[in-house]
Enzyme design. Structure first.
Site, mmCIF file in Angstrom:
data_model
loop_
_atom_site.group_PDB
_atom_site.id
_atom_site.type_symbol
_atom_site.label_atom_id
_atom_site.label_comp_id
_atom_site.label_asym_id
_atom_site.label_seq_id
_atom_site.Cartn_x
_atom_site.Cartn_y
_atom_site.Cartn_z
ATOM 1 N N ASP A 118 5.631 92.058 -12.522
ATOM 2 C CA ASP A 118 6.780 92.710 -11.887
ATOM 3 C C ASP A 118 6.892 92.353 -10.410
ATOM 4 O OD1 ASP A 118 9.014 94.608 -11.751
ATOM 5 O OD2 ASP A 118 7.638 95.786 -10.515
ATOM 6 N N CYS B 156 -4.282 109.657 -29.183
ATOM 7 C CA CYS B 156 -5.400 109.340 -28.295
ATOM 8 C C CYS B 156 -5.822 110.627 -27.572
ATOM 9 C CB CYS B 156 -4.957 108.268 -27.296
ATOM 10 S SG CYS B 156 -6.290 107.475 -26.419
ATOM 11 N N GLU C 216 -8.317 103.467 -22.757
ATOM 12 C CA GLU C 216 -7.998 103.667 -21.336
ATOM 13 C C GLU C 216 -8.193 102.370 -20.560
ATOM 14 O OE1 GLU C 216 -8.471 107.614 -23.102
ATOM 15 O OE2 GLU C 216 -9.558 105.736 -23.338
#
Length: 157
Positions: free
Chosen positions: A127, A75, A113
């Site tokens: 999380d 990338c 992105e």
């Protein structure tokens, strides 16, 4: 079929974008985090012990967009000019929609992105809330719009 990320000997290579025009590029992606109704209420009331879930997830997504060339092989590193991440809580469906917009002026697009930013924002929500809801699901991460470059505009229908 000719693969763009492999040379004639089958070796991995980064696509040469030298001859491509520098244009304004934009990519918009979305993703969903499904959770228990109590978890969503805790997020909205800022009662999650780790802090303001949306602000931390936004920061994680922005940082992730900037790190994309370190995460996705081959990338291109790009001069990202803008990353915006918004969260839309849907109490009826007990979920949060993440919408990411990434912009640049470059020779290649920012779809990856935007996808990485949405993914990391979703993972950060997980999380931060996993202590109260281990059954959360991350779903439907997808490109919904892109513009710029030779392939032009794409709008998901």
């Amino acid at each position: 079929m000719k693969f763009t990320h492999f040379d004639e000997k089958g070796r991995a290579r980064m696509v040469d974008v030298t001859g491509k025009a520098v244009t304004e590029r934009i990519a918009i992606t979305e993703g969903i985090v499904k959770m228990k109704p109590e978890t969503l209420k805790m997020i909205l009331n800022k009662e999650i012990a780790k802090g303001d879930v949306f602000q931390v997830a936004r920061l994680a997504g922005i940082m992730a967009a900037k790190m994309t060339p370190h995460l996705i092989p081959l990338c291109h590193p790009l001069p990202i000019t803008s990353v915006e991440i918004d969260f839309e809580a849907d109490e009826e469906k007990s979920q949060v929609k993440i919408k990411t917009t990434v912009k640049t002026t470059a020779q290649t697009g920012v779809e990856m992105e935007a996808m990485v930013a949405t993914s990391l924002a979703a993972l950060t929500i997980y999380d931060m809330c996993k202590a109260v809801d281990k059954e959360m699901e991350i779903d439907e991460i997808k490109l919904i719009y892109k513009a710029g470059g030779k392939s032009g505009e794409f709008k998901r229908t």
